[in-house]
Scaffold this motif. Structure first.
Motif, mmCIF file in Angstrom:
data_model
loop_
_atom_site.group_PDB
_atom_site.id
_atom_site.type_symbol
_atom_site.label_atom_id
_atom_site.label_comp_id
_atom_site.label_asym_id
_atom_site.label_seq_id
_atom_site.Cartn_x
_atom_site.Cartn_y
_atom_site.Cartn_z
ATOM 1 N N SER A 1 -8.232 -7.178 7.417
ATOM 2 C CA SER A 1 -7.611 -6.914 6.445
ATOM 3 C C SER A 1 -8.366 -7.029 5.503
ATOM 4 O O SER A 1 -7.612 -6.820 4.076
ATOM 5 C CB SER A 1 -6.935 -8.878 6.847
ATOM 6 N N SER B 1 -4.364 -1.874 10.630
ATOM 7 C CA SER B 1 -5.460 -3.496 9.472
ATOM 8 C C SER B 1 -4.216 -4.773 9.941
ATOM 9 O O SER B 1 -2.631 -4.317 9.993
ATOM 10 C CB SER B 1 -4.581 -3.550 8.084
ATOM 11 N N PHE C 1 -1.841 -7.535 9.765
ATOM 12 C CA PHE C 1 -1.058 -8.665 8.605
ATOM 13 C C PHE C 1 -0.164 -9.875 9.411
ATOM 14 O O PHE C 1 0.675 -8.784 10.313
ATOM 15 C CB PHE C 1 -1.152 -8.356 7.935
ATOM 16 N N THR D 1 -0.671 -1.721 10.401
ATOM 17 C CA THR D 1 -0.621 -0.825 9.204
ATOM 18 C C THR D 1 -0.760 0.257 9.022
ATOM 19 O O THR D 1 -2.591 -0.398 9.585
ATOM 20 C CB THR D 1 -0.164 -1.680 7.664
ATOM 21 N N VAL E 1 4.209 0.332 8.259
ATOM 22 C CA VAL E 1 4.516 -0.195 9.141
ATOM 23 C C VAL E 1 5.010 -0.976 10.084
ATOM 24 O O VAL E 1 6.313 0.107 10.145
ATOM 25 C CB VAL E 1 4.452 -1.837 7.582
ATOM 26 N N ALA F 1 -4.185 -6.233 3.690
ATOM 27 C CA ALA F 1 -2.841 -6.772 3.890
ATOM 28 C C ALA F 1 -3.293 -7.725 4.279
ATOM 29 O O ALA F 1 -3.932 -8.902 4.821
ATOM 30 C CB ALA F 1 -3.061 -5.611 5.308
ATOM 31 N N SER F 2 -2.674 -8.289 3.385
ATOM 32 C CA SER F 2 -2.254 -9.963 3.670
ATOM 33 C C SER F 2 -0.825 -10.644 3.879
ATOM 34 O O SER F 2 -0.621 -9.871 2.304
ATOM 35 C CB SER F 2 -3.097 -11.009 2.836
ATOM 36 N N SER G 1 2.390 -8.819 2.476
ATOM 37 C CA SER G 1 1.872 -7.819 1.216
ATOM 38 C C SER G 1 0.673 -6.894 1.397
ATOM 39 O O SER G 1 -0.482 -6.998 2.447
ATOM 40 C CB SER G 1 0.771 -8.241 -0.241
ATOM 41 N N VAL G 2 0.860 -5.120 1.043
ATOM 42 C CA VAL G 2 -0.360 -4.743 1.097
ATOM 43 C C VAL G 2 -0.009 -4.238 0.256
ATOM 44 O O VAL G 2 0.452 -3.364 -0.832
ATOM 45 C CB VAL G 2 0.404 -3.428 2.115
ATOM 46 N N ARG H 1 1.464 -1.826 -4.537
ATOM 47 C CA ARG H 1 1.488 -3.435 -3.975
ATOM 48 C C ARG H 1 3.096 -2.876 -3.556
ATOM 49 O O ARG H 1 3.309 -2.488 -4.166
ATOM 50 C CB ARG H 1 1.577 -4.353 -4.806
ATOM 51 N N CYS I 1 10.540 -2.558 3.306
ATOM 52 C CA CYS I 1 9.217 -3.338 2.276
ATOM 53 C C CYS I 1 9.996 -2.822 1.476
ATOM 54 O O CYS I 1 11.275 -1.271 0.737
ATOM 55 C CB CYS I 1 8.027 -2.729 3.035
#
Length: 481
Positions: free
Chosen positions: A60, A282, A284, A294, A307, A337-338, A341-342, A375, A385
């Protein structure tokens, strides 16, 4: 960072030698809600944030720990005459660092003093045509798990002796019989059932049970130039053609859940080390931290963020170009990635001092380095997205998002950044970035030239707030003043 980065580091170190005779469910408030949660803590690793190069086995690139902050800082440099891409920290708070020496290009593990950064102990390891330990991780006993140049899976512990600290190989599991001749392991990550997953540069994906030595594999027939990521029940591998989501049979044999091909573009971009995605996959998501996976592709002129729903098959939730504030974009870095949000870092044109052996010519042949971050947020309904911001922050390291204080931490570069300038006149600074807006919050100058060049490697923040950033010649330790 990718395993071929280690090849580039090895070649770069030859050049450097001539010049230098080296976890809780944390969230943070953001503009679109909250970042986080952290992905689930892998029972086979140290705590999230400090267990792997990318923080956790989900990759992440987040941490639960507040960093040194945006105010005044102190810093010191531990000179190891080595490029040091991996810094991990266990329950005893002692940093364990994996480096490659400038002289001899030997993979070496170091144990650092958490109070001073001093080198307490070191252990040189066998090297091969490609040393796969770039993506080493720290297990739940604070042992470093990596693969040496002979394709042996090692667990290296640090122990006190009458003469001080000592690093030693506590367990060896041979993997050579499962690795095709001439191939090497380039990535590894632990599963949730005790087995360790690995991938080779030639596209073999496998699991190993280190208690029995049993190895099971499959071959994708595609090159792997990135590390791999694991969450409960799933493993993600990005080849140079597609993203794979895998699981395993009861005996450990890897099986493909789905395969998603991506646009690999017309060739290797300047600022990347091979032809294909530059991103480790990643995981998330805003719920469990594992709903989505992603990567970036290699489309031209701008790469796309891709994604996918983990449970949704190979159709992407969204495909959107990133870093469009510049004429072209690409990345050699994993994303942050959290939550929803990426964050994507631009390495297009980044001046690596050398390229891996056999790297194809870049398309175009050369380009300047603009840096920059983007972002992208998932839509609230999870069916698309949208871009949130583009930033011109010129990151020379792979950034990391702190869920402890809501800041992105990185090192930036200014001044001449051509192949010669990167070695002598480029200027490097510790910096923080606001994840809500992309604005740079602070900058503290560190130094000039290769002694301070982070080579797009990522920093690791310990539980005490100390940031350790690997460089081309050692490790920089940053603390709040």
């Amino acid at each position: 960072m990718r395993p071929r980065t280690q090849r580039a580091i090895r070649t770069a170190l030859t050049l450097a030698a001539a010049a230098v005779l080296c976890t809780p469910a944390t969230t943070a408030q953001g503009a679109g809600g909250t970042f986080g949660p952290l992905p689930p803590a892998n029972p086979a690793t140290a705590a999230n944030g400090t267990a792997t190069m990318h923080g956790d086995s989900a990759s992440s690139d987040t941490t639960p720990y507040p960093g040194p902050g945006s105010g005044a800082v102190n810093w010191s440099r531990t000179a190891l005459a080595s490029a040091c891409p991996t810094v991990v920290i266990g329950s005893d708070h002692r940093p364990v660092v994996l480096c490659t020496t400038i002289f001899g290009q030997t993979p070496t593990v170091h144990l650092l003093d958490p109070g001073t950064g001093a080198d307490l102990a070191s252990l040189a390891l066998p090297k091969g045509s490609l040393f796969g330990g770039v993506y080493a991780y720290l297990d739940n006993t604070d042992a470093l798990v990596l693969v040496d140049g002979g394709n042996n899976l090692l667990r290296i512990g640090h122990h006190t002796t009458a003469d001080g600290w000592k690093l030693a190989v506590d367990q060896t599991t041979p993997l050579g019989a499962a690795v095709p001749a001439g191939d090497n392991i380039v990535g590894l990550s632990p599963g949730w059932n005790g087995r360790v997953w690995f991938a080779t540069g030639g596209g073999t994906i496998g699991t190993v049970d280190t208690t029995t030595g049993t190895v099971r594999t499959l071959n994708t027939g595609e090159g792997v130039q990135n590390s791999i990521s694991t969450v409960p029940g799933h493993t993600a591998v990005a080849t140079d053609h597609a993203l794979y989501l895998l699981t395993e049979t009861p005996d450990g044999t890897p099986t493909v859940e789905w395969r998603a091909p991506y646009d690999r573009g017309p060739g290797r971009k300047p600022g990347q080390l091979s032809w294909g995605t530059g991103a480790t996959p990643s995981f998330f998501g805003p719920g469990t931290g594992t709903e989505y996976v992603t990567i970036t592709d290699n489309a031209a002129p701008h790469e796309n963020l891709l994604v996918y729903r983990v449970a949704g098959g190979p159709n992407p939730v969204c495909t959107t170009p990133v870093l469009t504030q510049f004429p072209a974009s690409g990345t050699e870095d994993a994303v942050i990635a959290s939550g929803r949000s990426v964050f994507v870092t631009n390495t297009y044109g980044y001046p690596y001092p050398a390229l891996p052996a056999g790297a194809p010519a870049s398309v175009p042949a050369s380009a300047g380095f603009d840096g920059g971050l983007s972002r992208v947020d998932l839509d609230a309904d999870g069916n698309g997205c949208h871009p949130v911001w583009n930033s011109n922050v010129k990151s020379a390291a792979l950034p990391r998002l702190s869920l402890g204080d809501g800041k992105i931490y990185t090192f930036t570069v200014s001044g001449p950044t051509g192949s010669a300038g990167a070695q002598t006149f480029a200027s490097y600074s510790y910096a923080t970035v606001d994840p809500e807006t992309g604005a740079q919050l602070s900058s503290s100058w560190i130094g000039l030239g290769l002694l301070y060049n982070p080579l797009q490697m990522t920093g690791t923040t310990g539980a005490d707030g100390t940031l350790y950033q690997g460089t081309e010649t050692g490790v920089i330790r940053v603390t709040r003043r």
